[in-house]
Design a protein around this motif. Structure first.
Motif: not given
Length: 298
Positions: A161-166
């Motif tokens: 999820p955080f990678a997608a946000k980045l």
């Protein structure tokens, strides 16, 4: 070879500018007359890249080196000498304004304006409105920043999820990075991921860097193609808008420091003049080379 080394050096400068919140790599590309190459590189126009692959490769390598090698250096300079570092970039921005004004004026179709007085008034009004709009946009973003961009926590652990946000944040910053006057780093700062991105670059955190790179790549391709079309069809209006953006970026760069010793204020002034003189020299030199090339073609 000298031309390729020059492009590599310009790329390094663009990469450094993209690390600094408030400084636009697109502005540096316009000043150094490589903005068209930056757009070709970003849009992945394979035909145009093949035609000038050596120039574009040198520029790309320079940008990468500037971002990777100078991320820590620029951070340290801003921490140790914030006023002087900001003063240098203020000089760079102010020195670019006459160059951008000439670009905007050159984009007005002289033949059409000469034949029709009302058309001349229309072009002048349109370019003025675009310049004011760009300045107003930067001023509005500045007041948004003044209301408080909170320091976000640095995240080093990988999660999908955080990678997608980045990736999404990287795409937005990449589009901003291509627009002269708007800093991709500042967009990341507003979105709250700038400390994380900077730390990932400094630590070579490959998992997070891959996510960021995917987002940046997508943003660059989409944004570059859109900007290329607008610059081709409406050069005067676009450069007037860019001029407003660049002029408004001075608000972000003005150092938020007080009670500096007199000697440090003098140093800041000298550094500002150096930045202004460097940009003025290169912009005048590029203008002379363009005039010479145009005369040779005739």
């Amino acid at each position: 070879m000298i031309s390729l080394l020059k492009l590599f050096g310009v790329g390094v400068f663009i990469g450094i500018a993209n690390v600094v919140p408030g400084v636009s790599g697109g502005t540096i590309a316009v000043i150094c007359n490589v903005y068209d190459k930056l757009i070709i590189l970003s849009s992945l126009n394979l035909k145009r890249i093949k035609e000038a692959w050596q120039d574009i490769l040198s520029l790309a390598l320079g940008i990468g080196a500037g971002i990777v090698l100078f991320a820590k250096v620029i951070t340290l300079l801003y921490r140790a000498y914030p006023a002087q570092t900001s003063a240098f970039f203020i000089g760079v921005v102010v020195g670019s304004i006459p160059f951008l004004f000439r670009k905007a004026r050159a984009g007005i179709p002289v033949d059409a304006v000469a034949e029709n007085g009302s058309m001349a008034s229309g072009w002048l009004y349109g370019t003025l409105c675009c310049g004011v709009a760009g300045f107003a946009l930067m001023l509005g973003m500045f007041f948004l920043q003044r209301r408080g961009v909170q320091a976000a926590a640095v995240v080093t652990a990988f999660s999908l999820p955080f990678a997608a946000k980045l990736a999404v944040m990287g795409a937005l910053a990449a589009v901003a990075m291509l627009i002269p006057g708007i800093s991709g780093s500042f967009v990341l700062l507003i979105l709250g991921v700038y400390p994380t991105v900077l730390q990932a670059v400094a630590d070579f955190n490959m998992l997070l860097l891959i996510a960021i790179a995917l987002g940046v790549g997508a943003g660059l391709v989409f944004g570059a193609r859109l900007i290329a079309v607008l610059l081709e069809r409406f050069p005067a209006l676009m450069y007037a808008f860019i001029l407003g953006l660049v002029a408004g970026s001075v608000f972000y760069l003005y150092p938020n420091t007080s009670c500096q010793p007199f000697t440090m204020r003098v140093v800041s002034g000298i550094v500002c003049v150096i930045g202004y003189a460097a940009v003025s020299f290169f912009s005048r030199r590029e203008a002379m080379e363009q005039q010479k090339d145009a005369a040779d073609e005739e």
